[in-house]
Every structure is written in structure tokens, then in C-alpha cells.
Design a protein around this motif. Structure first.
Motif, PDB file in Angstrom:
ATOM      1  N   THR A  87      31.851  43.733  43.500  1.00 34.92           N
ATOM      2  CA  THR A  87      33.101  44.344  43.047  1.00 34.92           C
ATOM      3  C   THR A  87      32.924  45.849  42.864  1.00 34.92           C
ATOM      4  N   SER A 122      43.572  26.411  34.749  1.00 38.99           N
ATOM      5  CA  SER A 122      42.377  27.006  34.178  1.00 38.99           C
ATOM      6  C   SER A 122      41.210  26.033  34.238  1.00 38.99           C
ATOM      7  N   TYR A 147      40.876  36.520  30.329  1.00 45.88           N
ATOM      8  CA  TYR A 147      39.602  35.842  30.627  1.00 45.88           C
ATOM      9  C   TYR A 147      39.615  34.419  30.063  1.00 45.88           C
ATOM     10  N   SER A 187      32.388  38.482  29.670  1.00 42.85           N
ATOM     11  CA  SER A 187      32.810  38.023  30.989  1.00 42.85           C
ATOM     12  C   SER A 187      32.369  38.984  32.084  1.00 42.85           C
ATOM     13  N   ALA A 247      34.553  40.474  26.008  1.00 43.62           N
ATOM     14  CA  ALA A 247      34.975  39.129  26.435  1.00 43.62           C
ATOM     15  C   ALA A 247      33.801  38.277  26.906  1.00 43.62           C
ATOM     16  N   ALA A 265      35.435  46.177  27.884  1.00 44.16           N
ATOM     17  CA  ALA A 265      36.280  44.964  27.844  1.00 44.16           C
ATOM     18  C   ALA A 265      35.469  43.737  28.253  1.00 44.16           C
ATOM     19  N   LEU A 310      42.221  44.202  35.376  1.00 41.77           N
ATOM     20  CA  LEU A 310      42.416  42.750  35.459  1.00 41.77           C
ATOM     21  C   LEU A 310      42.123  42.153  36.828  1.00 41.77           C
ATOM     22  N   THR A 311      41.794  43.005  37.783  1.00 37.34           N
ATOM     23  CA  THR A 311      41.484  42.474  39.114  1.00 37.34           C
ATOM     24  C   THR A 311      40.073  42.873  39.518  1.00 37.34           C
ATOM     25  N   SER A 312      39.499  42.104  40.395  1.00 34.37           N
ATOM     26  CA  SER A 312      38.148  42.453  40.841  1.00 34.37           C
ATOM     27  C   SER A 312      37.932  42.179  42.322  1.00 34.37           C
ATOM     28  N   LYS A 341      36.138  49.224  31.586  1.00 36.06           N
ATOM     29  CA  LYS A 341      36.005  47.845  32.065  1.00 36.06           C
ATOM     30  C   LYS A 341      34.731  47.203  31.491  1.00 36.06           C
ATOM     31  N   PHE A 395      42.088  32.528  29.468  1.00 35.48           N
ATOM     32  CA  PHE A 395      43.026  31.659  30.198  1.00 35.48           C
ATOM     33  C   PHE A 395      42.700  31.582  31.691  1.00 35.48           C
ATOM     34  N   HIS A 396      41.558  32.142  32.073  1.00 42.25           N
ATOM     35  CA  HIS A 396      41.135  32.160  33.481  1.00 42.25           C
ATOM     36  C   HIS A 396      42.200  32.823  34.381  1.00 42.25           C
ATOM     37  N   LEU A 397      42.774  33.864  33.871  1.00 43.98           N
ATOM     38  CA  LEU A 397      43.816  34.543  34.642  1.00 43.98           C
ATOM     39  C   LEU A 397      43.359  35.887  35.198  1.00 43.98           C
ATOM     40  N   LEU A 398      42.065  36.218  34.986  1.00 44.28           N
ATOM     41  CA  LEU A 398      41.566  37.464  35.568  1.00 44.28           C
ATOM     42  C   LEU A 398      41.581  37.336  37.089  1.00 44.28           C
ATOM     43  N   THR A 450      49.346  26.118  33.366  1.00 42.55           N
ATOM     44  CA  THR A 450      48.327  27.174  33.294  1.00 42.55           C
ATOM     45  C   THR A 450      47.006  26.597  32.821  1.00 42.55           C
ATOM     46  N   TYR A 479      42.586  41.893  28.282  1.00 43.35           N
ATOM     47  CA  TYR A 479      41.493  41.473  29.167  1.00 43.35           C
ATOM     48  C   TYR A 479      40.847  40.186  28.632  1.00 43.35           C
ATOM     49  N   ILE A 480      40.588  40.183  27.317  1.00 46.42           N
ATOM     50  CA  ILE A 480      39.944  39.003  26.712  1.00 46.42           C
ATOM     51  C   ILE A 480      40.854  37.772  26.845  1.00 46.42           C
TER      52      ILE A 480
END
Lengths: 439, 280
Positions: free
Chosen positions: A80, A32, B134, A99, A97, A93, B220-222, A90, B136-139, A28, B130-131
């Protein structure tokens, strides 16, 4: 395989498990790192969040995007959709983050909350250098706080009324109501329960709470001090405003009886089927209504009726902002400022009916050739902008709507509903004012 | 006719009436959804409850299949659901077995802590998850969604699997171990085949959770890379539109994989239950 498993001792099994987990984590992490390497920031690619979901919105927006690609080929857009209902969750969040997208939509009603949460970037300097800034001077204020700008206006919803011209003609009514009292009389005159026809499609279900501030505003004029954010309305005024609105249903019986569960879809369906002769909404539904009726003969638009203090209607602008943690603010501003100018806005208007904010758009040939838009054009500069302060949307949804519904169903009086709405408004305003002063 | 026979016949008919009622109760909403999906949008809005055979068509289905990204979203849902089921069952079975068979200090505490995790509303964990995703770059990845779902499905899986293992007498495994099997071998060869119905039931519950979730999928998805079908369905609902025809057609289409899955797993479950070794 079975032999292998049966020969494993517990210790070996645990070791293998730990190794597998470690390999997973390592995998993982390397994935990443690879992802981070392949997504460099500031390369001209910018992301954008919107909440368009209808075919018209998507089609209009696609045209705007295509035109932008031609104008600014160096910028790549990553778009998006975030549904309106999930927007704030969203956004919160993403802000936490750091992000979020590079650019995003900001509605006037949400602006103060979004600003308070901290995800919006101050774009005052960029707006100052933007050649088209004067064209949005009437709407940019809705996205300005303490002299700092956080959004470039894109379109504005202008409240107006649709009325069934055919039903008006049949009842011998020659013009739409101009004041709230005229509106009430017209609704009563058009009500004929034996024909399953009512004067007005009132929204008492989802989204119905938004009419309470409109009524209070119509009775009082601005009921919040824009400088201090403190409440500036007497209880008696709120009582009269709420009672008028509730009594259209409870006493006058001039609204469709299913009012307490009627949201947008239901009021529009009631209007389309002739169950209601008038419906209040805004310019955003112009294209949809055109899909069912012919403007001029079957249906027409009218200004929102005026109250003693102000008009019932608001303008609700929507802007585009830049996310606080963006790595590419210049490309972001190029994108959002492109949408702040007339050509993009008129393109979008044609598909959606969403009214432009750029002053020069009013001179566009299409706008001029559509007589229904005269109502909207007149309203700009006359209607006040929808309120926006921390806690406002929560007050509308969680206090105004349920109190209004309780009064509609008869489980409490309109006065009691008004009292609760008034008291909660006081609390929300005091909190917002304190927060403002503490900055 | 003898009174006993009359009573029996009456009971028989009443039971059938009851079953028919229950079946209608379950099927009518589905039938109505299907019927609405065949009607024209204008007709649905104007006459919502009208029954008609005029202008019925499968246009909404062809439109969804050809002109929207729905097939991609269904594929994503299938992948994420399968991954969640796999991960939950592998981890949940191992943990359930350990908690059922191993007696160690703090066992009850471990079990209770899993239950407590189940009690926390998912919405409260949205921002932290969510954080984490993010960081872990899993978003916007299958793995991100799978891990998020597993967080919620794993406690239930562990509890259910522990229950299934508890119902098996340890003597079966002990006998296998006397014959030379290791503990893991006994679990694999003896216990696991006997709890297959339980695995099927738990897997089904896990799959339903992952298949229907909308909250985490939205957060979690975009993009269509990992978006699942409930997100697509939600995106059809606009502030100023509610396209009933498309919504209902999409709902029917998204039911199909679940119905097929149930048909397959249902047989397994019944077969497993009726073939239980302890009944012999």
C-alpha cells in the motif's frame, strides 16, 4: 407504489424504517463476519506500507518485489502507498486501532515519534540472528532505542551539493567550496543579477526549515546530548549559524530572490535553468538531475561544506520495521531483512539514486563505476545522522521554518529568529528529556 | 442619439465587459491547466509561464488512460459519490421533512445538534472514524467511505431540505390529506415534486463534497478496490517530483464527469425553479 405509500400509516412507516435499519445492521455484521473468515492471519500474506510516489521509486521497488517473490515464494505481499504527508496521521490511526500493516517504512527523523506512539515492534532478537547484521552496523543505530532495535536499514539519503560545472568554468572557479566561508564567497562570485544568475538556490519555502539544524550543527557539532536529549549549544552559536544562513540572502544577495517560496521543485528548477549555480540536496535526486544534465561536464556533485563544528551534511537513513500488532512477524522479518542486504539495495539504487546502507553495496561494480558516488561514499561515517528525538520534526517545521522566513523577508532580524529557534529548541529538548527519564 | 439611448447602450456594453471579465476570470485557470497538460515536462519546468504551440500533445492523457489506474479511481469516485448522494438525500429529505412539519419538544435542539456536528473539523474525527471502520471491517470499502462522507453531508442536507420544505405552504399537503392522502402520500405526491430543485442543488453539493474529498479517502482506503481519484492525484506528488503535465491532465480528466453532471443537474434545477406551482 403510490397507492401503497398513501395507505401507510405513520406507525407502519416507522416500523418499516426500524426493520430496514435492523436489516442493514445485520447485513453489515454478516458481511463483516464473512470478511473476517476469508482473511485468516498468519497465512504467509503480509502487508507493507511505503511512501514511494515517483516513477523511478515505483519501478525500482517493483524490481525488488519481483526478486523477493522468487526468493520467498511462500510469502505474498500486499503493498500500500501512503503518501508522505499523510503518513503520521494514518500511522497514528492504525496504531490506535491496532490495524496497521505487518511491515512499514520508518525514516530516521520520524523514528522516535513512531516509537513513542507505540506501533513499532522490538526486533532485537531477530536482528541478532540475522547473518547480514554487521553490514548495517553504522546505520542501525538510528533505529535503536535503549539497546532495542526497531528497524532494518534500507537506504540512506546522504546530503551533498550539485554545482553547475559549466557556470563554474565560465567564472574561472576550479573547485567546489569545501568550507561554509568558501561556499559564501563562491556564491557571491557566481551571482550576476543582470544575467538573472545567482550563486545558490536556497530553500526558504517548503522543507527550508531543515537547513537550520544543519547550520547549527555545522557551527556547533552535535547540539543535543544523545544520552540525555538536553540542548548542548550556546545561544551565540545559534545566532551566528542562523545569521550566516539568512545573510546569504539578505546581505550578500547571493541566492535566488524568490527564496521564501522556493521548495524542492523550485530550487531544482532554478538550478536546471541556470538561475542558480549551486543547490544543496541529497543523493535522492541523483537520477532526476541526470535527466537534465550530463555529469562531469555540465554538473557535478560535491561534499557539503564544512563548518567550524562539523559538516553541514547529514545522513538520513530509512529503515523498515514490523508493526507491533502483526500476526506474522517471521514473514515480516524475512521481507524487511531481504531489503536490508546489498542485492536489493543496489537494484533500488540504480533506479532511484537512493544510497544503500549495506556495507557490501559500496563494493558493487555499479557503485564503483559511478564517480559521483565517491562523494557519498566518503561521507558515510563522516557525516552525522540526522537528529531524531520526540518533537524534532515539529520544531523544524513549525519553528525553524517560519522564524527563518520572517528573517528572510525582513520582518524580524536574524538574531530574533535565532532567539526564538533557540528557546523553542530548549523547550522541546526538556520535554523529550523528561519523557526519556520517566520511562 | 438620445442621451437615454446612449446610456442604455453604454450600460449594455459595460455589462458585457463585466461578464466577459468574470468568464475569463473563471475560465483562464482551467485553460491554463489544460494548456500545461499538453506541454512537455521539461518545457514546463524550465519555462513555466511561456506560451507556445510547439510540441503540444495529448500524450499525458493517453498515458494516464492506458498506463495508470486512473480509470478505476474515477469509477470508484463515481460509485462512492453516487452512494453518498443517495444515502444523504434519502435520510436528509425524510429528516428535513419531519423537522419542518412535525412540532415536537426538543426540535430546535435536534437542529442545533446537527449544526454542531458540521462545526467539528473532519480531521478531529479521523482517528475515531478509522477505528470504527476497522471494527466493522469497513476499511477499504465503498460503504466505509460512503458512511464517513454521509456523517458530514447529512447535517447540511437536513438543514437545506428543511428550508425547502419550510418554503412550501402546509395548506397544499392539508388539501391533499382532505382528499384522502396519508401524510407520507402527501409528502411523496405533493411536496417532493415541488422541492425537486432543492433536491438537485443539495445532491450537487453532496456530490462535490464526496467527489473532492482527499482526507478520508486516504485514511480509509488502502487499495484500488475503493480508492478515489483525489488519492491518485496526491500519489503523483512525490517528495522529489512534481509532474505538472500528468497532474494537470489528471485534473482535467477528473473534471469531465463533474462538468457533465452539472450540465444535466443545472437544467433540472433551472426548470424546477421556473416551474414552481406557487407562482401561478
Amino acid at each position: 407504489m403510490q397507492n401503497l405509500i398513501s395507505s401507510l400509516s405513520r406507525r407502519t412507516f416507522l416500523k418499516l424504517g426500524a426493520m430496514t435499519s435492523a436489516a442493514g445492521v445485520a447485513g453489515t455484521a454478516s458481511a463483516s463476519a464473512a470478511a473476517a473468515k476469508t482473511n485468516p492471519k498468519g497465512s504467509g500474506k503480509i502487508s507493507f506500507w511505503h511512501h514511494y510516489t515517483s516513477d523511478g521509486e515505483r519501478a525500482g521497488f517493483a524490481k525488488v518485489v519481483d526478486a523477493f517473490k522468487v526468493k520467498s515464494p511462500a510469502i505474498t505481499l500486499d503493498i500500500t502507498t501512503v503518501t508522505n504527508d499523510d503518513w503520521m496521521t494514518k500511522y497514528i490511526a492504525a496504531t490506535a486501532a491496532k490495524s496497521g500493516p505487518d511491515t512499514l517504512m520508518v525514516t530516521a527523523a520520524r523514528f522516535k515519534d513512531m516509537r513513542k506512539i507505540g506501533g513499532l515492534k522490538d526486533i532485537t532478537a531477530q536482528v541478532k540472528n540475522w547473518p547480514a547484521k554487521d553490514g548495517v552496523s553504522t546505520t542501525i543505530g538510528a533505529f535503536t532505542e535503549r539497546g532495542k532495535s526497531y528497524g532494518v536499514p534500507w537506504f540512506t539519503f546522504i546530503d551533498w551539493m550539485y554545482y553547475r560545472k559549466d557556470l563554474f568554468d565560465a567564472a574561472g572557479i576550479t573547485k567546489p567550496p569545501a568550507t561554509l566561508e568558501e561556499f559564501r564567497q563562491t556564491a557571491i562570485a557566481l551571482t550576476n543579477p543582470s544575467k538573472n544568475q545567482y550563486g545558490f538556490a536556497m530553500r526558504g519555502g517548503s522543507g527550508g526549515g531543515g537547513f537550520i539544524p544543519k547550520m547549527i550543527h555545522a557551527w556547533n557539532g552535535p547540539f543535543i546530548n544523545p544520552r540525555t536529549l538536553l540542548r548542548q549549544v550556546k545561544f551565540e552559536t545559534v545566532r551566528d549559524a542562523v545569521s550566516f544562513w539568512v545573510n546569504l540572502s539578505v546581505k550578500d544577495k547571493a541566492v535566488v530572490p524568490t527564496v521564501t517560496s522556493d521548495g524542492f521543485a523550485q530550487i531544482m528548477a532554478n538550478f536546471q535553468t541556470g538561475k542558480a549555480a549551486m543547490v544543496m540536496h541529497h543523493t535522492g535526486s541523483f537520477v532526476q538531475v541526470a535527466g537534465y544534465f550530463k555529469y562531469g561536464t555540465q554538473v557535478e556533485t560535491a561534499a557539503m561544506p564544512a563548518g567550524a563544528g562539523a559538516s553541514t551534511g547529514f545522513t538520513s537513513p530509512l529503515a523498515h520495521g514490523i508493526f507491533a500488532s502483526t500476526k506474522n512477524p517471521d514473514a515480516g522479518f524475512e521481507w524487511i531483512s531481504y531489503m536490508g542486504e546489498a542485492p536489493a539495495q543496489v537494484t533500488f539504487l540504480k533506479e532511484t539514486g537512493y544510497f544503500p546502507t549495506a556495507a557490501s553495496a559500496s563494493e558493487d561494480a555499479y557503485v564503483g563505476a559511478t564517480p559521483q558516488y565517491k562523494v557519498a561514499l566518503k561521507a558515510i561515517g563522516v557525516y552525522d545522522t540526522e537528529y531524531t528525538f520526540p518533537g524534532y520534526t515539529n520544531w523544524v517545521s513549525n519553528t525553524c521554518l517560519p522564524e527563518f522566513q520572517k528573517a528572510l523577508t525582513g520582518s524580524q532580524t536574524a538574531e530574533k529568529a535565532a532567539r526564538n529557534i533557540y528557546d523553542e529548541l530548549g523547550r522541546v529538548c526538556t520535554a523529550a528529556s523528561k519523557a526519556l527519564l520517566s520511562k | 442619439m438620445k442621451p437615454k439611448k446612449v446610456r442604455k447602450k453604454f450600460s449594455y456594453y459595460m455589462a458585457n465587459v463585466g461578464i466577459t471579465g468574470l468568464v475569463l476570470f473563471a475560465i483562464l485557470p482551467l485553460f491554463w491547466t489544460f494548456y500545461v497538460s499538453l506541454r512537455e515536462e521539461v518545457s514546463i519546468t524550465r519555462y513555466p509561464t511561456m506560451l507556445t504551440t510547439k510540441n503540444l500533445s495529448f500524450l499525458a492523457y493517453t498515458h494516464i488512460w492506458r498506463d495508470t489506474n486512473f480509470p478505476v479511481l474515477i469509477r470508484n469516485s463515481l460509485i462512492v459519490s453516487s452512494m453518498t448522494v443517495l444515502l444523504s438525500l434519502v435520510l436528509g429529505t425524510a429528516a428535513g421533512y419531519a423537522l419542518s412539519r412535525a412540532k415536537f419538544k426538543g426540535r430546535q435542539g435536534v437542529l442545533l445538534s446537527y449544526l454542531v456536528i458540521r462545526l467539528i473539523p473532519g480531521v478531529l474525527l479521523l482517528v475515531p472514524i478509522y477505528i470504527m471502520m476497522y471494527k466493522f471491517h469497513l476499511l477499504d470499502t465503498y460503504f466505509g467511505l460512503t458512511f464517513a462522507y454521509t456523517t458530514f453531508t447529512l447535517p447540511a442536507t437536513i438543514w437545506l431540505m428543511k428550508g425547502f420544505f419550510d418554503s412550501l405552504p402546509p395548506d397544499l399537503e392539508n388539501a391533499a390529506r382532505v382528499d384522502g392522502c396519508s401524510r407520507l402520500g402527501a409528502m411523496w405526491r405533493i411536496s417532493l415534486p415541488l422541492v425537486l430543485p432543492g433536491l438537485a442543488a443539495t445532491g450537487t453539493l453532496t456530490a462535490i463534497t464526496a467527489w473532492n474529498d482527499v482526507l478520508f479517502a486516504i485514511m480509509l482506503t488502502s487499495s484500488n478496490k475503493s480508492r478515489t481519484w483525489p488519492v491518485g492525484l496526491r500519489e503523483m506528488i512525490g517528495e522529489f517530483q512534481l509532474p505538472w503535465q500528468l497532474l494537470t491532465a489528471t485534473a482535467i480528466m477528473s473534471l469531465l464527469p463533474v462538468v457533465i453532471g452539472f450540465a444535466l443537474v443545472g437544467r433540472k434545477m433551472v426548470a424546477g425553479i421556473t416551474a414552481g406551482s406557487l407562482k401561478e
